[in-house]
Write a protein that holds these residues in place. Structure first.
Motif: not given
Length: 371
Positions: A88-92, A95-97, A101-103, A122-131
C-alpha cells in the motif's frame, strides 16, 4: 502449428497484456501529437461531447489495463497479509509520483503557477491505481463487484437527479454539470483544462466512475488468472462478458449518454466491454496460439509506458520550436507534400516512431524506468 506460449495461471506476466498496453500507449501518442490541431481525421479526435470515437477509448483502455496489471503484479504477494502495508505504501508513493510528474511537466513546458492545471491524465491514473490497489488487497471480489455497481449507479443518480448549486437543476452540459461545479469549487477556475476554465475532463467527480474502470480490469485479471479454467473457456467468457458490457452501455446511453469527458456510467460499461474484447482477442492470438512475430513493435512502449507518455509531451514541444528559414519542420517536411489532414497524421506517425526509437533503445538495454 503455432506453439502455445504460456498459460496466464503459470506466469506473473502476460505477453498479450504487455502488447495491449504498448498498443494503447502508441495510440495515445498518435492522437496527442498531430501536426496541425485544425486538421485531424474524425476517428483521431475526441467526441465533441456525447458519443464515442476510437480516440475516446484509449484512456479507459489504459485504466482497464491498470486494473488487470494489479492482479498480475500483486497476486502472489497479496496472499500474505504481512506484505500489504508495504504494498500500500508503494502504491501511494507511485500515485503521488505520477501526480508530481504531471505538474512538473507543465511547469517545465509552461512556467508559472497562475494557470497550472491541477487535474490531469497522470493524476487520474495515480489516484485510480492507488484506490484500486487498496480495494484489491483489502476487499473480496464480491465486495468489489458491489462497489462497482454502487459507483456506476450512484454516479448516474448524482449527475442526473441532484441539482447543481449554481443553477438549481441537474445538468449534463459541460459548464453546468455537478462535476464542473465541484472542480470550480475545489481547484478554482484558474486551474482547469478548457479555455473558459469552467470544467475539466479529468475532474474530481469523474474519477469515481474511472475507479470502476480499474475495478473492471481487476475482475477480468482475476478471471484470466484462474488455474481451473481452460484458455478456450476464459476467452469465450471474456468475449461474452465484453459484448454484454457493450450492449449494457448502449442501453444506458439512451438515458445517461456515453460521454468520455464526464466518464459516464454508460461509458464505463461501453469502453470496458471493448477493452475486454480486445484483451480476449490478444490473449487468444498471442498467449494461446503463440503468434508473437508482430508484438515486437509494441513491447518497447508497453515496457516503459509512463516514460513514453512523458516524452510525448517533451519531444514534440521542442521539435516544434526548431526553425529553418523561419519555418517549422512540419511546414517544411509535411505541409508541401500532403493534403492538410494527411500532413497532420503523417507528422503524428513520424512523432510516434521517433518516440518508439527512444523506447526501443531502453528496451534492448533492458532499462525499465519505474515510478
Amino acid at each position: 502449428m503455432p506453439k502455445k506460449v504460456r498459460s496466464s495461471s503459470q506466469t506473473s506476466r502476460l505477453l498479450s497484456l504487455d502488447v495491449f498496453r504498448g498498443a494503447t500507449v502508441a495510440a495515445m501518442i498518435l492522437v496527442n501529437d498531430p501536426g496541425d490541431w485544425e486538421h485531424i481525421y474524425a476517428p483521431l479526435e475526441h467526441s465533441k461531447w456525447n458519443g464515442c470515437t476510437p480516440t475516446d477509448l484509449i484512456f479507459p483502455f489504459f485504466l482497464f489495463i491498470v486494473g488487470v496489471s494489479i492482479v498480475y503484479a500483486m497476486e502472489r504477494k497479496a496472499l500474505n497479509p504481512a506484505n500489504h502495508a508495504k504494498m500500500l505504501w508503494t502504491a501511494l508513493r507511485r500515485g503521488v509520483v505520477l501526480i508530481a510528474i504531471s505538474l512538473a511537466i507543465q511547469l517545465i513546458l509552461h512556467p508559472g503557477f497562475e494557470h497550472l492545471r491541477f487535474p490531469g491524465v497522470l493524476q487520474r491514473i495515480g489516484v485510480v491505481f492507488f484506490i484500486c490497489t487498496v480495494l484489491y488487497l483489502k476487499a473480496s471480489q464480491k465486495v468489489r463487484d458491489w462497489l462497482f455497481a454502487i459507483l456506476l449507479i450512484g454516479y448516474y443518480l448524482l449527475m442526473t437527479f441532484v441539482p447543481v448549486p449554481d443553477t438549481g437543476v441537474a445538468s449534463l452540459i459541460p459548464e453546468t454539470n455537478m462535476g464542473a461545479w465541484v472542480d470550480r469549487m475545489v481547484f478554482t477556475t484558474n486551474h482547469l483544462w478548457n479555455e473558459s476554465h469552467t470544467w475539466d475532463p479529468e475532474g474530481l467527480l469523474g474519477t469515481l466512475p474511472a475507479i470502476a474502470t480499474g475495478l473492471f480490469g481487476i475482475r477480468v485479471g482475476n478471471w484470466l488468472k484462474r488455474p481451473n479454467r481452460e484458455d478456450s473457456v476464459k476467452v469465450s467468457w471474456m468475449f461474452i462478458y465484453g459484448v454484454l458490457a457493450v450492449v449494457a452501455g448502449l442501453i444506458w446511453d439512451l438515458f445517461f449518454p456515453i460521454n468520455k469527458a464526464l466518464w459516464t456510467s454508460s461509458f464505463v460499461l461501453f469502453a470496458g466491454g471493448w477493452a475486454t474484447i480486445a484483451l480476449a482477442f490478444s490473449y487468444w492470438i498471442i498467449d494461446v496460439q503463440g503468434h508473437t512475430h508482430f508484438t515486437k513493435f509494441f513491447l518497447p512502449f508497453g515496457a516503459n509506458a509512463i516514460t513514453a507518455y512523458v516524452l510525448s509531451d517533451f519531444v514534440p514541444h521542442y521539435i516544434n520550436k526548431i526553425r529553418i528559414g523561419g519555418s517549422s519542420l512540419y511546414q517544411i517536411l509535411f505541409q508541401p507534400y500532403y493534403s492538410p489532414n494527411n500532413a497532420s497524421v503523417a507528422s503524428a506517425v513520424v512523432m510516434t516512431l521517433l518516440i518508439w526509437v527512444l523506447m526501443w533503445i531502453l528496451y534492448v538495454r533492458k532499462i525499465i524506468i519505474k515510478v
